[in-house]
Design a protein around this motif. Structure first.
Motif, mmCIF file in Angstrom:
data_model
loop_
_atom_site.group_PDB
_atom_site.id
_atom_site.type_symbol
_atom_site.label_atom_id
_atom_site.label_comp_id
_atom_site.label_asym_id
_atom_site.label_seq_id
_atom_site.Cartn_x
_atom_site.Cartn_y
_atom_site.Cartn_z
ATOM 1 N N VAL A 32 1.202 -0.952 0.200
ATOM 2 C CA VAL A 32 0.424 0.262 -0.054
ATOM 3 C C VAL A 32 0.985 0.740 0.421
ATOM 4 O O VAL A 32 0.687 1.761 -0.352
ATOM 5 N N GLN A 33 2.222 1.405 0.883
ATOM 6 C CA GLN A 33 2.985 2.582 0.800
ATOM 7 C C GLN A 33 3.743 2.740 -0.570
ATOM 8 O O GLN A 33 3.524 3.817 -1.463
ATOM 9 N N GLU A 34 3.822 1.538 -0.976
ATOM 10 C CA GLU A 34 3.762 2.050 -2.626
ATOM 11 C C GLU A 34 3.801 2.504 -3.977
ATOM 12 O O GLU A 34 3.511 2.831 -4.946
ATOM 13 N N ALA A 35 1.760 2.090 -3.486
ATOM 14 C CA ALA A 35 0.691 2.270 -4.053
ATOM 15 C C ALA A 35 0.560 3.593 -4.131
ATOM 16 O O ALA A 35 0.536 4.393 -4.775
ATOM 17 N N VAL A 36 -0.138 3.830 -2.863
ATOM 18 C CA VAL A 36 0.716 5.643 -2.664
ATOM 19 C C VAL A 36 1.875 6.787 -3.248
ATOM 20 O O VAL A 36 1.079 7.095 -3.890
ATOM 21 N N ARG A 37 3.007 5.796 -3.285
ATOM 22 C CA ARG A 37 4.081 6.884 -3.914
ATOM 23 C C ARG A 37 3.589 7.331 -5.405
ATOM 24 O O ARG A 37 4.017 7.541 -6.214
ATOM 25 N N ARG A 38 3.532 5.310 -5.672
ATOM 26 C CA ARG A 38 2.802 5.304 -7.630
ATOM 27 C C ARG A 38 1.843 6.272 -7.470
ATOM 28 O O ARG A 38 1.885 7.460 -8.977
ATOM 29 N N ILE A 39 1.224 6.713 -6.474
ATOM 30 C CA ILE A 39 -0.081 7.726 -7.512
ATOM 31 C C ILE A 39 -0.034 9.256 -7.463
ATOM 32 O O ILE A 39 0.217 9.930 -8.358
ATOM 33 N N ARG A 40 0.561 9.348 -6.656
ATOM 34 C CA ARG A 40 1.380 10.449 -5.649
ATOM 35 C C ARG A 40 2.423 11.134 -6.765
ATOM 36 O O ARG A 40 2.061 11.947 -7.441
ATOM 37 N N GLN A 41 3.477 10.461 -7.322
ATOM 38 C CA GLN A 41 4.276 10.552 -8.153
ATOM 39 C C GLN A 41 3.697 10.691 -9.143
ATOM 40 O O GLN A 41 3.749 11.782 -10.487
ATOM 41 N N GLN A 42 2.675 10.308 -9.834
ATOM 42 C CA GLN A 42 2.199 10.528 -11.102
ATOM 43 C C GLN A 42 0.951 11.341 -11.336
ATOM 44 O O GLN A 42 1.149 12.131 -12.188
ATOM 45 N N PHE A 43 0.110 11.493 -9.960
ATOM 46 C CA PHE A 43 -0.667 12.801 -9.519
ATOM 47 C C PHE A 43 -0.696 13.758 -9.032
ATOM 48 O O PHE A 43 -1.241 14.486 -9.030
ATOM 49 N N GLY A 44 0.516 13.896 -8.215
ATOM 50 C CA GLY A 44 0.713 14.966 -7.872
ATOM 51 C C GLY A 44 -0.608 15.574 -6.994
ATOM 52 O O GLY A 44 -1.323 13.584 -6.071
ATOM 53 N N HIS A 45 -0.910 16.632 -6.206
ATOM 54 C CA HIS A 45 -1.995 16.729 -5.855
ATOM 55 C C HIS A 45 -3.486 16.267 -6.183
ATOM 56 O O HIS A 45 -4.238 17.888 -5.677
ATOM 57 N N ASP A 46 -3.139 16.239 -7.379
ATOM 58 C CA ASP A 46 -4.501 16.147 -8.003
ATOM 59 C C ASP A 46 -5.369 15.372 -7.518
ATOM 60 O O ASP A 46 -6.387 14.749 -7.967
ATOM 61 N N VAL A 47 -4.920 14.076 -7.356
ATOM 62 C CA VAL A 47 -5.308 13.133 -6.272
ATOM 63 C C VAL A 47 -5.859 12.555 -4.971
ATOM 64 O O VAL A 47 -4.807 12.899 -4.184
ATOM 65 N N LEU A 48 -7.190 12.657 -4.698
ATOM 66 C CA LEU A 48 -6.471 12.758 -2.637
ATOM 67 C C LEU A 48 -7.006 11.193 -2.631
ATOM 68 O O LEU A 48 -7.484 10.520 -2.874
ATOM 69 N N ILE A 49 -5.853 10.448 -1.477
ATOM 70 C CA ILE A 49 -5.351 9.210 -1.089
ATOM 71 C C ILE A 49 -5.448 9.264 0.814
ATOM 72 O O ILE A 49 -4.985 9.595 1.236
ATOM 73 N N ILE A 50 -6.458 8.173 0.314
ATOM 74 C CA ILE A 50 -7.195 7.792 1.717
ATOM 75 C C ILE A 50 -6.027 6.094 2.169
ATOM 76 O O ILE A 50 -6.727 5.594 0.863
ATOM 77 N N THR A 51 -5.909 6.205 2.999
ATOM 78 C CA THR A 51 -5.489 4.688 3.231
ATOM 79 C C THR A 51 -6.494 3.973 4.291
ATOM 80 O O THR A 51 -6.234 4.170 5.519
ATOM 81 N N ASP A 52 -6.995 2.650 4.104
ATOM 82 C CA ASP A 52 -7.129 1.869 4.574
ATOM 83 C C ASP A 52 -6.335 1.589 5.697
ATOM 84 O O ASP A 52 -5.248 0.855 5.450
ATOM 85 N N CYS A 53 -6.593 1.581 7.228
ATOM 86 C CA CYS A 53 -5.928 0.787 8.315
ATOM 87 C C CYS A 53 -6.251 0.369 9.124
ATOM 88 O O CYS A 53 -6.740 0.705 10.686
ATOM 89 N N CYS A 54 -5.643 -1.126 9.026
ATOM 90 C CA CYS A 54 -5.989 -1.970 9.867
ATOM 91 C C CYS A 54 -4.866 -3.250 9.340
ATOM 92 O O CYS A 54 -4.226 -3.316 8.515
ATOM 93 N N LEU A 55 -5.702 -4.527 10.574
ATOM 94 C CA LEU A 55 -4.644 -5.945 9.852
ATOM 95 C C LEU A 55 -5.212 -6.476 9.011
ATOM 96 O O LEU A 55 -4.206 -7.509 8.962
#
Ligand code: PBG
Length: 338
Positions: free
Chosen positions: A99-122
């Motif tokens: 999920v960390q890698e996914a966040v970085r990929r999206i941020r890298q490609q779209f900057g702050h044009d996409v709001l990223i929320i991460t599920d935090c559970c186990l």
């Protein structure tokens, strides 16, 4: 014969009358799309229980985000499915986790044009499928789990998540995450708290999507029981006191009373999550010809808005945004009668 002098039907005569008189409208800005990214997938894996959805690879994930953006859907809720699971769910706080890698990929490609929320559970990360760390007796250990959530949240924030969404229903989870985020230099990272999350039968398709069905027992020791309403206010108040920025109700359509009560009582924005089983019912009802899937989709999301939710998390987020783009005045239900 006498008729009442009040004539509500006057405002229902034509489509434009109804548009003028609409109390609520839906807008692409309201929607959050849940997405699944699976570490060991080499190509997208279609979900049999949630038609039209799939587990993404890191590459297909960014394509999917681009497709959502093209219809005006700019907010995503990410679930990671790691290739390695253990009893503690330790991949959840691996800085190089999926999920960390996914966040970085999206941020890298779209900057702050996409709001990223991460599920935090186990539950996506544990070998037993429960939402926390177990005691020797096989019960979920609240306080040990909350420490793990805080570690996972900091790791997600470090990767660049905008909002952390703790979904495990442990007591004190929001406070612990808030404290950890502040301590580690992420005071701007927000928390969207699953405040009133019920132990519902409606999560079935999700458990395939996130590969997280509990291997024994169920989640009624930590999620709320469907018989309770007042308790949801207490959960939301505690989350607000602990530093939540948004409170959420889940599932949505059988819990409109809870959405409505929170919208009245809470000073925080209220989110509603139309969960996998709800979306699957709408889809399957359409398939079987019980109703038009499109009309059911619009009516369902309008109901959430009318109840008072301003943030709509839904597997139909993309389809709704597409629909709204095609019919800008689409706060009204399509006029075709099925
Ligand atoms: C737990 C989690 C679940 C969902 C979101 N987060 C599953 C569960 O509690 O069993 C369900 C969402 C859905 O059904 O769409 N991390």
């Amino acid at each position: 014969m006498s008729f009442p002098t009040e004539r509500p039907r006057r405002l229902r005569r034509t489509a434009l009358h109804r548009e003028l008189a609409a109390e609520h409208r839906l807008h692409p800005a309201d929607f959050v799309a849940p997405l699944f990214v699976r570490e060991d997938a080499t190509s997208p894996v279609p979900l049999t229980l949630l038609a039209g959805h799939q587990q993404e690879t890191l590459n297909s994930l960014t394509d999917r985000v681009e497709a959502l953006r093209s219809v005006g859907c700019t907010k995503v809720l990410l679930f990671g499915i790691p290739s390695r699971k253990d009893a503690e769910g330790s991949e959840a706080w691996n800085d190089n986790g999926i999920v960390q890698e996914a966040v970085r990929r999206i941020r890298q490609q779209f900057g702050h044009d996409v709001l990223i929320i991460t599920d935090c559970c186990l539950d996506e990360y544990t070998s037993h499928g429960h939402c926390g760390i177990l005691t020797a007796e096989g019960e979920v250990d609240n306080d040990a789990t909350v420490v793990a959530y805080a570690r996972a949240a900091v790791s997600q924030a470090r990767a660049g998540a905008d909002l952390i969404a703790p979904s495990g229903m442990m007591d004190g989870q929001v406070g612990a995450i808030r404290e950890a985020l502040d301590e580690h230099g992420f005071p701007g990272t927000g928390i969207m708290a699953y405040s009133a999350k019920y132990a519902s039968c409606l999560y079935g398709p999700f458990r395939e999507a996130a590969d997280c069905a509990p291997q024994f027992g169920d989640r009624s020791g930590y999620q709320m029981q469907p018989a309770n309403g007042i308790e949801a206010l207490r959960e939301a108040r505690l989350d607000a006191e602990e530093g939540a920025d948004i409170v959420m109700v889940k599932p949505a359509l059988w819990y409109l009373d809870i959405i409505s009560a929170l919208a009245r009582e809470s000073e925080l924005p209220v989110a509603a999550y139309l969960v996998s089983g709800e979306c699957a019912m709408i889809h399957d009802g359409g398939e079987r010809g019980l109703f038009s899937e499109e009309r059911a989709m619009v009516e369902a999301h309008l109901a959430l808005r009318r109840a008072g939710a301003t943030i709509l998390i839904s597997y139909y987020a993309g389809a709704m945004c597409e629909y709204l783009a095609a019919a800008p005045q689409a706060a009204r239900i399509p006029q075709t009668v099925h």
